[in-house]
Design a protein around this motif. Structure first.
Motif, PDB file in Angstrom:
ATOM      1  N   TYR A 172       0.863  -1.178   0.000  1.00 46.69           N
ATOM      2  CA  TYR A 172       0.000   0.000   0.000  1.00 46.69           C
ATOM      3  C   TYR A 172       0.902   1.233   0.000  1.00 46.69           C
ATOM      4  CZ  TYR A 172      -3.695   3.236   1.414  1.00 46.69           C
ATOM      5  OH  TYR A 172      -4.591   4.275   1.479  1.00 46.69           O
ATOM      6  N   THR A 175       1.366   5.477  -0.440  1.00 49.51           N
ATOM      7  CA  THR A 175       0.718   6.786  -0.384  1.00 49.51           C
ATOM      8  C   THR A 175       1.715   7.877  -0.771  1.00 49.51           C
ATOM      9  OG1 THR A 175       1.276   7.178   1.954  1.00 49.51           O
ATOM     10  CG2 THR A 175      -0.788   6.016   1.489  1.00 49.51           C
ATOM     11  N   ASP A 223      -0.760   5.936 -11.365  1.00 48.34           N
ATOM     12  CA  ASP A 223      -1.110   4.544 -11.618  1.00 48.34           C
ATOM     13  C   ASP A 223       0.107   3.749 -12.061  1.00 48.34           C
ATOM     14  OD1 ASP A 223      -3.729   4.758 -10.919  1.00 48.34           O
ATOM     15  OD2 ASP A 223      -4.498   4.970 -12.949  1.00 48.34           O
ATOM     16  N   TYR A 280       2.440   3.167  -9.019  1.00 45.84           N
ATOM     17  CA  TYR A 280       1.934   2.148  -8.102  1.00 45.84           C
ATOM     18  C   TYR A 280       2.062   0.742  -8.702  1.00 45.84           C
ATOM     19  CZ  TYR A 280      -0.216   5.998  -5.464  1.00 45.84           C
ATOM     20  OH  TYR A 280      -0.445   7.147  -4.729  1.00 45.84           O
ATOM     21  N   ARG A 281       1.676   0.618  -9.972  1.00 48.96           N
ATOM     22  CA  ARG A 281       1.746  -0.703 -10.618  1.00 48.96           C
ATOM     23  C   ARG A 281       3.189  -1.189 -10.716  1.00 48.96           C
ATOM     24  NH1 ARG A 281      -1.914   1.544 -14.324  1.00 48.96           N
ATOM     25  NH2 ARG A 281      -0.184   1.837 -15.768  1.00 48.96           N
ATOM     26  N   GLU A 324       4.785  -2.190  -7.405  1.00 49.55           N
ATOM     27  CA  GLU A 324       4.316  -3.518  -7.010  1.00 49.55           C
ATOM     28  C   GLU A 324       5.039  -4.615  -7.788  1.00 49.55           C
ATOM     29  OE1 GLU A 324      -0.053  -4.408  -6.329  1.00 49.55           O
ATOM     30  OE2 GLU A 324       0.264  -5.383  -8.263  1.00 49.55           O
ATOM     31  N   SER A 339      -3.368  -7.027  -4.998  1.00 53.07           N
ATOM     32  CA  SER A 339      -2.854  -6.271  -6.140  1.00 53.07           C
ATOM     33  C   SER A 339      -3.418  -4.859  -6.225  1.00 53.07           C
ATOM     34  CB  SER A 339      -3.174  -7.016  -7.437  1.00 53.07           C
ATOM     35  OG  SER A 339      -4.570  -6.998  -7.683  1.00 53.07           O
ATOM     36  N   TYR A 340      -2.651  -4.001  -6.868  1.00 50.02           N
ATOM     37  CA  TYR A 340      -3.106  -2.634  -7.106  1.00 50.02           C
ATOM     38  C   TYR A 340      -4.324  -2.640  -8.036  1.00 50.02           C
ATOM     39  CZ  TYR A 340      -3.246   2.199  -8.662  1.00 50.02           C
ATOM     40  OH  TYR A 340      -3.666   3.464  -8.954  1.00 50.02           O
ATOM     41  N   THR A 341      -4.343  -3.553  -8.977  1.00 54.42           N
ATOM     42  CA  THR A 341      -5.485  -3.674  -9.886  1.00 54.42           C
ATOM     43  C   THR A 341      -6.760  -3.941  -9.091  1.00 54.42           C
ATOM     44  OG1 THR A 341      -4.124  -4.501 -11.693  1.00 54.42           O
ATOM     45  CG2 THR A 341      -6.467  -5.012 -11.790  1.00 54.42           C
ATOM     46  N   ARG A 383      -7.333  -3.173  -5.949  1.00 58.59           N
ATOM     47  CA  ARG A 383      -7.689  -1.980  -5.190  1.00 58.59           C
ATOM     48  C   ARG A 383      -8.423  -0.972  -6.076  1.00 58.59           C
ATOM     49  NH1 ARG A 383      -3.759   2.860  -3.340  1.00 58.59           N
ATOM     50  NH2 ARG A 383      -5.311   4.089  -2.272  1.00 58.59           N
ATOM     51  N   LYS A 384      -7.916  -0.752  -7.289  1.00 57.35           N
ATOM     52  CA  LYS A 384      -8.568   0.171  -8.219  1.00 57.35           C
ATOM     53  C   LYS A 384      -9.978  -0.299  -8.546  1.00 57.35           C
ATOM     54  CE  LYS A 384      -7.041   2.983 -10.845  1.00 57.35           C
ATOM     55  NZ  LYS A 384      -7.137   4.461 -10.971  1.00 57.35           N
ATOM     56  N   ILE A 424      -3.601  -4.007  -0.292  1.00 57.61           N
ATOM     57  CA  ILE A 424      -4.266  -3.581  -1.511  1.00 57.61           C
ATOM     58  C   ILE A 424      -4.520  -2.081  -1.511  1.00 57.61           C
ATOM     59  CG2 ILE A 424      -5.348  -5.812  -1.894  1.00 57.61           C
ATOM     60  CD1 ILE A 424      -7.910  -4.738  -0.726  1.00 57.61           C
TER      61      ILE A 424
END
Length: 344
Positions: A2, A4, A246, A249-250, A253, A269-271, A273-274, A344
């Motif tokens: 995660y 920020t 994006d 973040y991707r 990861e 996964s970031y996917t 979370r989105k 996530i």
């Protein structure tokens, strides 16, 4: 993982200098002997002092207005599963940070001296923190709060009796306090969980302070840009601008997964979370359609955060969740996202 990104706060009593933020990051070092101190590091150096960090950030602010942030704070928050995969190693986290910051540089749609922004253009300092404490937003604190409120009331009654202001049975009140302490739903090592109590298990994470200006102090590099990628005419020249969060973040990861051969489940996964933030119903549908082994692991990860996954125990070919069930799951998963507990 995660991640920020937060701009320097310039409101209220916050000053222009990075001093207050760096002092905050030094809090874990208080009272520790020299060999146990966690030092700042950058892309090429270790054991950088807090004083040097402040000096470098504060002196790298050419032409920035008082109303503009001079630096940004980035936090890299591995889940406990990710920390377990690397043995909660500070050195592994430093290695990861340095690779993740390369992804940060690549996310800028900018050129410096005719070349895309690279890690050498980024002035940043990072620090590994090994501990987290319970905060008011944590489920454990919120669900213990009714007990905490009643305990406080009883303690105030005890003090009132001790001061001779009221009459009452102190022993009876103390027994009631002890009973409430035991009955609070969330306990740690036999004690009621309260604010600022250290969280159990591996809690390592990375704080990064990154200058708004590039390393040459000539160009502004803002991860807070509202543009992902665009071009604008300035002084007769076409200038690229923008930052793709994006992509950062991707790629951050993917960097972790590639570095440490980490097998990431969909819910981590970031996917995911989105998808959750944009379309919760689709998010839940995706979980139920995972292959059997991956779905079982997804449920296990969600259950660890206290989420009632029985609401997802429905046929995978037809998702029929009521809005009440969806909202219940949203609240639980939303809290898990905020705490980074499932990454996530």
């Amino acid at each position: 993982m995660y991640i920020t990104i937060t701009a320097q706060s310039l409101s209220g009593n916050f000053g222009q200098s990075a001093t207050a933020f760096v002092d905050y990051l030094e809090k874990e070092n208080e009272g520790k002997p020299m060999p146990e101190l966690e030092h700042f590091f950058d892309q090429h150096h270790n054991e950088i002092s807090a004083e040097e960090v402040i000096k470098e950030i504060d002196n790298n602010t050419a032409k920035l207005k008082k109303s503009e942030p001079k630096f940004y704070s980035i936090t890299l928050n591995p889940s406990q599963g990710e920390l377990k995969a690397i043995g909660d190693s500070p050195e592994a986290l430093k290695q990861y940070t340095r690779e993740a910051m390369k992804a940060y540089a690549k996310a800028f749609n900018r050129e410096i001296d005719g070349k895309p922004v690279s890690i050498n253009d980024i002035k940043y300092f990072a620090k590994v923190e090994r501990q987290r404490t319970f905060k008011g937003s944590d489920k454990e604190i919120q669900e213990n709060q009714p007990y905490a409120t009643k305990i406080l009331e009883l303690k105030q009654q005890v003090r009132s009796i001790q001061r001779g202001e009221t009459a009452g049975n102190i022993k009876k009140l103390q027994k009631a306090i002890e009973r409430l302490e035991r009955e609070a739903p969330h306990q740690l090592n036999g004690k009621r969980i309260v604010r600022d109590m250290p969280k159990p298990g591996p809690q390592s994470h990375i704080h990064i302070i990154v200058s708004r200006k590039d390393a040459s102090n000539r160009y502004s590099l803002s991860p807070g840009s509202k543009y992902k990628a665009s071009e604008v005419e300035m002084n007769g020249k076409t200038v690229k601008r923008g930052f793709d969060r994006d992509a950062f973040y991707r790629n951050a990861e993917k960097t972790f997964d590639n570095l440490f051969k980490y097998k990431r489940n969909y819910v981590e996964s970031y996917t995911a979370r989105k998808t959750f933030l944009k379309d919760p119903k689709l998010y839940f549908s995706m979980i139920t359609k995972l292959p059997t082994n991956e779905r079982a692991m997804a449920f296990k990860l969600l259950q660890k955060t206290g989420i009632n996954t029985s609401l997802l125990s429905i046929p995978t070919n037809k998702l029929q969740l009521t809005m009440k069930a969806i909202n219940t799951l949203k609240r639980g998963i939303g809290k898990a996202i905020e705490s980074g507990s499932i990454g996530i």
